[in-house]
Design a protein around this motif. Sequence first.
Motif, short mmCIF file in Angstrom:
data_model
loop_
_atom_site.label_atom_id
_atom_site.label_comp_id
_atom_site.label_asym_id
_atom_site.label_seq_id
_atom_site.Cartn_x
_atom_site.Cartn_y
_atom_site.Cartn_z
N GLN A 131 39.29 26.62 -3.09
CA GLN A 131 37.87 26.33 -3.26
C GLN A 131 37.04 27.62 -3.17
O GLN A 131 36.11 27.82 -3.95
N MET A 132 37.39 28.47 -2.22
CA MET A 132 36.67 29.72 -2.06
C MET A 132 36.83 30.61 -3.29
O MET A 132 35.87 31.24 -3.73
N CYS A 152 51.88 25.08 13.39
CA CYS A 152 51.11 24.49 12.30
C CYS A 152 52.05 23.74 11.38
O CYS A 152 53.08 24.26 10.97
N ASP A 153 51.67 22.52 11.09
CA ASP A 153 52.53 21.75 10.19
C ASP A 153 52.09 21.93 8.74
O ASP A 153 51.08 22.54 8.44
N LYS A 154 52.90 21.41 7.85
CA LYS A 154 52.68 21.56 6.42
C LYS A 154 51.33 20.97 5.99
O LYS A 154 50.67 21.51 5.10
N LYS A 155 50.90 19.89 6.63
CA LYS A 155 49.63 19.25 6.30
C LYS A 155 48.46 20.22 6.49
O LYS A 155 47.58 20.33 5.64
N ILE A 156 48.49 20.96 7.59
CA ILE A 156 47.42 21.92 7.87
C ILE A 156 47.49 23.09 6.90
O ILE A 156 46.46 23.53 6.36
N ILE A 157 48.67 23.58 6.67
CA ILE A 157 48.84 24.69 5.71
C ILE A 157 48.32 24.29 4.33
O ILE A 157 47.62 25.07 3.68
N ASN A 158 48.64 23.08 3.89
CA ASN A 158 48.17 22.62 2.58
C ASN A 158 46.65 22.54 2.53
O ASN A 158 46.02 22.88 1.52
N ARG A 159 46.04 22.07 3.62
CA ARG A 159 44.58 22.00 3.67
C ARG A 159 43.96 23.39 3.61
O ARG A 159 42.94 23.61 2.95
N LEU A 160 44.58 24.34 4.31
CA LEU A 160 44.08 25.71 4.28
C LEU A 160 44.19 26.31 2.88
O LEU A 160 43.28 27.00 2.41
N LYS A 161 45.29 26.03 2.21
CA LYS A 161 45.47 26.53 0.84
C LYS A 161 44.42 25.92 -0.09
O LYS A 161 43.90 26.60 -0.98
N LEU A 211 30.26 25.32 -1.31
CA LEU A 211 30.35 25.92 0.03
C LEU A 211 30.30 24.85 1.11
O LEU A 211 31.02 24.92 2.11
N SER A 212 29.47 23.85 0.89
CA SER A 212 29.40 22.73 1.84
C SER A 212 30.74 22.00 1.91
O SER A 212 31.19 21.60 2.99
N ALA A 213 31.38 21.84 0.76
CA ALA A 213 32.68 21.18 0.72
C ALA A 213 33.73 22.00 1.48
O ALA A 213 34.56 21.45 2.21
N VAL A 214 33.67 23.33 1.33
CA VAL A 214 34.60 24.20 2.05
C VAL A 214 34.36 24.08 3.55
O VAL A 214 35.30 23.98 4.34
N LYS A 231 34.48 32.76 -8.41
CA LYS A 231 34.45 32.76 -9.87
C LYS A 231 33.09 32.26 -10.37
O LYS A 231 32.53 32.81 -11.34
N MET A 232 32.56 31.24 -9.71
CA MET A 232 31.24 30.73 -10.08
C MET A 232 30.19 31.82 -9.95
O MET A 232 29.31 31.96 -10.81
N MET A 233 30.29 32.61 -8.89
CA MET A 233 29.34 33.71 -8.68
C MET A 233 29.46 34.74 -9.79
O MET A 233 28.45 35.20 -10.33
N GLU A 234 30.69 35.09 -10.10
CA GLU A 234 30.93 36.08 -11.16
C GLU A 234 30.41 35.60 -12.51
O GLU A 234 29.95 36.40 -13.33
N GLU A 235 30.46 34.30 -12.72
CA GLU A 235 29.99 33.73 -13.99
C GLU A 235 28.48 33.48 -13.99
O GLU A 235 27.93 33.06 -14.99
N GLY A 236 27.84 33.72 -12.84
CA GLY A 236 26.39 33.55 -12.76
C GLY A 236 25.93 32.10 -12.73
O GLY A 236 24.84 31.79 -13.19
N GLN A 237 26.76 31.23 -12.20
CA GLN A 237 26.38 29.82 -12.14
C GLN A 237 25.25 29.60 -11.14
O GLN A 237 24.94 30.45 -10.31
N GLU A 238 24.68 28.43 -11.21
CA GLU A 238 23.52 28.09 -10.38
C GLU A 238 23.87 28.11 -8.89
O GLU A 238 24.94 27.66 -8.48
#
Length: 85
Positions: free
Chosen positions: A17-18, A3-12, A38-41, A23-30
Amino acid sequence: MKCDKKIINRLKRAEGQMRGIQKMMEEGQECYDMMIQLSAVRSSIDKIMGIMAGENLKHTLEHPLADEQLQVEKVAQAMQMIERK
């Protein structure tokens, strides 16, 4: 394939995002806002999978195996990975 650095960075980035969604869930967001994130992830993960499958195919073709039948199987395996994506 390593795995190259590009893939590792994308995974990070996807990991971040996750965490943001948690955090959004904990804050009770919509729910709608969380679904967008989630779609973006999911899109991010799909892109990572595509990159990895492409790199695997490229490596397989650039470094052919002495066993021709095994080479054919490796290419077929790489193609299946791309098709599943």
